[in-house]
Design a protein around this motif. Structure first.
Motif, PDB file in Angstrom:
ATOM      1  N   TYR A 278      36.198 -21.212  91.055  1.00  0.00           N
ATOM      2  CA  TYR A 278      37.489 -20.729  91.026  1.00  0.00           C
ATOM      3  C   TYR A 278      37.634 -22.152  90.044  1.00  0.00           C
ATOM      4  CZ  TYR A 278      42.415 -21.278  93.058  1.00  0.00           C
ATOM      5  OH  TYR A 278      43.198 -21.862  93.386  1.00  0.00           O
TER       6      TYR A 278
ATOM      7  N   GLU B 207      47.823 -16.943  88.762  1.00  0.00           N
ATOM      8  CA  GLU B 207      48.251 -15.311  88.921  1.00  0.00           C
ATOM      9  C   GLU B 207      46.818 -14.310  88.143  1.00  0.00           C
ATOM     10  OE1 GLU B 207      51.567 -11.942  88.605  1.00  0.00           O
ATOM     11  OE2 GLU B 207      51.595 -13.733  86.955  1.00  0.00           O
ATOM     12  N   LYS B 208      46.346 -14.359  87.252  1.00  0.00           N
ATOM     13  CA  LYS B 208      45.081 -13.449  86.391  1.00  0.00           C
ATOM     14  C   LYS B 208      43.467 -13.871  87.307  1.00  0.00           C
ATOM     15  CE  LYS B 208      46.813 -14.114  81.724  1.00  0.00           C
ATOM     16  NZ  LYS B 208      46.095 -14.718  80.576  1.00  0.00           N
ATOM     17  N   PHE B 209      43.518 -14.985  87.725  1.00  0.00           N
ATOM     18  CA  PHE B 209      42.831 -14.967  88.941  1.00  0.00           C
ATOM     19  C   PHE B 209      42.472 -14.726  89.853  1.00  0.00           C
ATOM     20  CE2 PHE B 209      40.404 -17.262  92.323  1.00  0.00           C
ATOM     21  CZ  PHE B 209      39.298 -17.334  92.058  1.00  0.00           C
TER      22      PHE B 209
ATOM     23  N   SER C 129      39.937 -27.029  81.734  1.00  0.00           N
ATOM     24  CA  SER C 129      39.693 -25.986  81.722  1.00  0.00           C
ATOM     25  C   SER C 129      38.664 -25.973  82.952  1.00  0.00           C
ATOM     26  CB  SER C 129      39.444 -25.624  80.557  1.00  0.00           C
ATOM     27  OG  SER C 129      37.816 -24.115  80.182  1.00  0.00           O
TER      28      SER C 129
ATOM     29  N   TYR D 280      45.949 -25.035  91.613  1.00  0.00           N
ATOM     30  CA  TYR D 280      46.872 -26.238  90.815  1.00  0.00           C
ATOM     31  C   TYR D 280      47.042 -27.672  90.518  1.00  0.00           C
ATOM     32  CZ  TYR D 280      51.552 -26.256  88.808  1.00  0.00           C
ATOM     33  OH  TYR D 280      52.373 -25.996  87.793  1.00  0.00           O
TER      34      TYR D 280
ATOM     35  N   ILE E 174      45.075 -25.819  87.029  1.00  0.00           N
ATOM     36  CA  ILE E 174      45.296 -24.781  85.834  1.00  0.00           C
ATOM     37  C   ILE E 174      46.014 -24.048  86.476  1.00  0.00           C
ATOM     38  CG2 ILE E 174      44.189 -21.957  87.011  1.00  0.00           C
ATOM     39  CD1 ILE E 174      41.432 -22.820  88.017  1.00  0.00           C
TER      40      ILE E 174
ATOM     41  N   THR F  87      46.525 -30.130  83.147  1.00  0.00           N
ATOM     42  CA  THR F  87      45.830 -28.845  83.053  1.00  0.00           C
ATOM     43  C   THR F  87      44.647 -29.244  82.525  1.00  0.00           C
ATOM     44  OG1 THR F  87      48.061 -27.582  81.732  1.00  0.00           O
ATOM     45  CG2 THR F  87      46.004 -26.323  81.370  1.00  0.00           C
TER      46      THR F  87
ATOM     47  N   LYS G 225      54.857 -19.995  89.797  1.00  0.00           N
ATOM     48  CA  LYS G 225      55.904 -19.809  87.638  1.00  0.00           C
ATOM     49  C   LYS G 225      56.708 -20.377  88.125  1.00  0.00           C
ATOM     50  CE  LYS G 225      53.992 -15.560  86.836  1.00  0.00           C
ATOM     51  NZ  LYS G 225      54.252 -14.315  86.820  1.00  0.00           N
TER      52      LYS G 225
ATOM     53  N   ASP H  95      50.001 -19.023  85.494  1.00  0.00           N
ATOM     54  CA  ASP H  95      49.787 -17.871  85.047  1.00  0.00           C
ATOM     55  C   ASP H  95      47.920 -17.535  84.732  1.00  0.00           C
ATOM     56  OD1 ASP H  95      49.100 -20.161  82.945  1.00  0.00           O
ATOM     57  OD2 ASP H  95      49.765 -18.569  81.264  1.00  0.00           O
ATOM     58  N   GLU H  96      47.309 -19.052  85.047  1.00  0.00           N
ATOM     59  CA  GLU H  96      45.912 -18.275  85.044  1.00  0.00           C
ATOM     60  C   GLU H  96      45.196 -17.972  86.596  1.00  0.00           C
ATOM     61  OE1 GLU H  96      43.069 -20.996  82.623  1.00  0.00           O
ATOM     62  OE2 GLU H  96      44.840 -21.522  81.068  1.00  0.00           O
TER      63      GLU H  96
ATOM     64  N   LYS I 283      36.172 -24.251  82.649  1.00  0.00           N
ATOM     65  CA  LYS I 283      35.059 -23.660  81.777  1.00  0.00           C
ATOM     66  C   LYS I 283      33.608 -25.599  81.954  1.00  0.00           C
ATOM     67  CE  LYS I 283      33.053 -21.881  77.393  1.00  0.00           C
ATOM     68  NZ  LYS I 283      33.873 -21.135  76.220  1.00  0.00           N
TER      69      LYS I 283
END
Length: 752
Positions: A157, A93-95, A341, A83, A87, A339, A58, A90-91, A343
């Motif tokens: 992940y 950290e959320k994960f 995704s 990373y 990812i 970056t 971060k 901040d994402e 998905k």
């Protein structure tokens, strides 16, 4: 004792000099960016402490520091792999902070996914070990912790990044470090399945099973290179940023005994290879020391607390890090380019299974909920992977998405247990009460799975102690989906049971039973099972000590036996949520080969309701003889901790009864939160009624209460309690490990 210390004692002689081992893989060249040195990020291993790496990332993003390549070990490999896959911090950290570590590491919730026959087969209480019986002898599993949830987490992940098998072609080139337990050499993983590479790097020996890759058995890279600085240099780095996770020095007071010193020796070896790497730092490199305080390797539930520690440590090095910064437009372009995704899009072209030797793939196909035409939904695939991995046949379950990325084929890769198909479990338990009774149980269970393509099982049980038994049975499903089954079984048992008159023990009887039965049954989902069949029981009744209260002899009871059970509890002992119910009916009839005519039915219901940190238990039970006049040896036994705690176990023998109990349990001490091992103080109230007592005592209502300390500990279940009844009886009891004794339906069958 830390998690790493607890599980790595078995490898104390491995890795002490491995810091100088050659690198196995060949690093690819990464072009140097114009006008700035190539920066390699090095992330150390450290279990739960590794969450601090996200805090460092971060700050690097705040300072606009691009990263050209990443090398990581263990938890550093996990954070670094995410990373590198694209990812942002901040994402990440959320994960990380939203991971249910109790489920992922502690396997909580796994029992809910098991088929009913697997639940019903009975857990081991004093331990969770399962052994294999092979031509080489009895074999232990590769790890004490089931890793299927961890592997599934990693696949979700980095879902899309797994499609790229060359780690040089990830958004940020990446390396993970593991240890080959065969050659004792370091292995630098630069290709293959990204999730598998991360899993191999964090496979703590003895704790997590290793990853088998070609001829290598891969375990935690921390044994040889916990801070892989040289790997980052060989990959791309002109200069490195190293994140070092710093624990306090060991307390000399805790290094006195042989076991303490033995456990500490692994930490010493890891620190030694860390110091060799840190000594290689050059002018211009940046070392970030994150002071972890009292957060240890196994404190996974404190992972969210580690992120701020990483932020603080990185900001303290802001001046040194700023020299790697680039202008904002240049950084935004870099960040946008790397970056990605995770998905997945598209629809499934089909579903297939690969690599199975024993398990019938048609059985798995009947259970699965995915099929051709379904969306490529990683969450749904993850849920299905967890359902498969909950089966007793597998160590882990992975998968591939083959073919066209817009319409891939889902290929499941279940890893069958290598020491199957013969499995062995052992258990031990003890029970003591105020009257001086001390009873124990030493139990063993052998299961031979997949005897045929329908999944037949040969089941053998032996128990020694107050109740001894020898059982063999053959569980034969009648269809591939295992909805219906037939089970013949033969059982020999011997039990010593006390008879009381007016609260006084007057006799001890020896019951020896030879039982043969044939059952036809049905499984209803993963929670219910019903079976009906013929049972033949030849019983030998003798007075062992005391007066003759019941007739002696060798009667034969034979007839119809019906048993239906339902179980959705989170654990068999001291559940914190879920429901269990059972109905047991038996009719002995002379027309079916019996010497005596009688019938009886018993029903039990139990429910556990979580109330914040506490638990409420509600149980009810009832039994009736339908006015058939049960023989004394077949009457219901009431009394003991699970019915009326103020009586000794089985103190009342009755023709009919009913009871209801409510217990409230306050959680007073967490022993191992990640495994849900806690101590509770409980208060229970019981009310009920008994009819036609064997000792001729008064029928009527009974009330009782109890206070007890109970919980699941590292050494199995433990309960210490005292109870009293409205008849002025009282009892004190201690139970450890496997439950001992039997009485009402609440003390046998699904409730055990």
């Amino acid at each position: 004792m830390s998690f790493r210390r607890r599980f790595q004692c078995v490898v104390l002689l491995a890795g002490a000099l491995q810091a100088l081992n050659p690198i196995v893989s060949v690093a690819a060249e990464v072009p140097q960016a114009t006008g700035r040195p190539r920066v390699g990020l090095v992330l150390a291993g450290g279990g739960a402490k590794g969450g601090a790496h996200v805090g460092v990332l971060k700050v690097l993003e705040e300072l606009h520091v691009p990263i050209d390549c990443i090398a990581g070990t263990s938890m550093g490999a996990l954070i670094g792999g995410g990373y590198a896959a694209g990812i942002p911090a901040d994402e990440l950290e959320k994960f990380l902070v939203n991971i249910d570590w109790k489920k992922v590491v502690g396997s909580q919730g796994r029992r809910d996914l098991e088929p009913i026959e697997q639940k019903r087969s009975g857990p081991t209480y004093s331990n969770e070990f399962e052994f294999g019986i092979t031509p080489q002898g009895v074999v232990a599993p590769g790890g004490l912790i089931n890793t299927s949830n961890i592997e599934d987490l990693l696949r979700v992940y980095v879902a899309r990044a797994r499609l790229e098998t060359d780690f040089n072609k990830l958004p940020i080139p990446y390396r993970a470090v593991a240890t080959d337990m065969v050659s004792s050499k370091m292995v630098v993983l630069d290709q293959g399945d990204l999730a598998t590479a991360m899993r191999a790097s964090m496979a703590i020996p003895g704790g997590f099973s290793p990853v088998i890759l070609d001829d290598m058995i891969l375990s935690d890279g921390g044994l040889v290179r916990n801070i892989p600085i040289d790997i980052a240099r060989n990959l791309c780095a002109d200069q490195v940023i190293v994140v070092n996770l710093v624990e306090p020095e060991a307390d000399p007071v805790k290094l006195q005994s042989a076991t303490q010193l033995l456990a500490r020796s692994m930490d010493v070896m890891i620190i030694a290879n860390e110091e060799l790497q840190l000594a290689s730092l050059r002018p211009g490199d940046v070392r970030i020391d994150v002071i972890m305080g009292d957060i240890g390797t196994a404190d996974f539930e404190r992972v969210p607390d580690t992120v701020p520690l990483g932020v603080t440590a990185a900001r303290q090095m802001s001046d040194a890090l700023s020299k790697f910064s680039v202008p904002e437009p240049q950084y935004v372009a870099w960040r946008t380019g790397v970056t990605h995704s995770q998905k997945m899009d598209g629809t499934l072209a089909g579903v297939r299974y690969e690599g199975l030797e024993r398990v019938n793939p048609d059985f798995l196909a009947h259970r699965q909920k995915l099929q051709a035409g379904d969306p490529v939904d990683i969450v749904t695939i993850s849920e299905e992977a967890q359902r498969i991995s909950a089966l007793q046949d597998f160590d882990s379950v992975s998968y591939r998405l083959d073919g066209n990325r817009e319409s891939p084929t889902l290929t499941w890769l279940p890893q069958e247990k290598k020491f199957g198909p013969n499995y062995l479990k052992v258990d031990i338990g003890a029970y003591a009460s105020r009257e001086g009774d001390v009873t124990f149980a030493l139990y063993g269970r052998h299961v031979r799975t997949w005897v045929n393509s329908f999944g037949a099982q040969w089941i053998n049980e032996v128990q020694l102690g107050g109740e001894s038994l020898l059982t063999t049975g053959f569980y034969q499903p009648l269809d591939v989906a295992r909805r219906f089954f037939i089970e013949p079984r033969i059982n020999f048992s011997r039990s010593l049971e006390d008879v009381f008159v007016d609260d006084e023990r007057v006799a001890r009887y020896n019951f020896q039973d030879f039982v043969a039965e044939l059952n036809l049954g049905a499984n209803v989902g993963r929670y219910g099972q019903a079976r009906i069949g013929y049972m033949y029981d030849e019983r030998d009744i003798d007075v062992d000590i005391g007066s003759s209260v019941m007739p002696e002899g060798k009667p034969v009871d034979a007839g119809v036996h019906l048993l239906a059970e339902l179980d959705s509890r989170d654990t068999a002992f001291n559940p914190t949520s879920g429901f269990a119910a059972a109905i047991d009916y038996m009719k002995s009839d002379t027309s079916m080969g019996a010497d005596r005519d009688w019938e009886k039915a018993e029903i039990g219901i139990g429910m556990a309701l979580p109330l914040r940190r506490d638990v409420l238990w509600i149980t009810v039970a009832a039994g009736t003889d339908f006015d058939s006049g049960l023989p004394g040896d077949r009457q219901f036994s009431v009394g003991g901790p699970d019915s009326f705690a103020g009586f000794e176990q089985g103190e009342l023998r009755v023709q009919e009864y009913w009871l209801a109990n409510t217990s409230y349990l306050w959680r007073v001490k967490d022993l191992l939160t990640i495994r849900n091992h806690s101590l509770y103080v409980g208060v229970g109230l019981t009310g009920g009624q008994v009819f036609d007592r064997l000792d001729g005592g008064d029928d009527g209502e009974l009330y009782g209460g109890s206070v007890f300390l109970t919980g699941r500990t590292l050494f199995g279940p433990l309960t210490l309690g005292v109870g009293t009844t409205s008849t002025d009886s009282w009892s004190l009891w201690l139970s450890v490990g496997r439950p001992v004794g039997h009485g009402t339906i609440l003390e046998k069958g699904v409730f055990r």
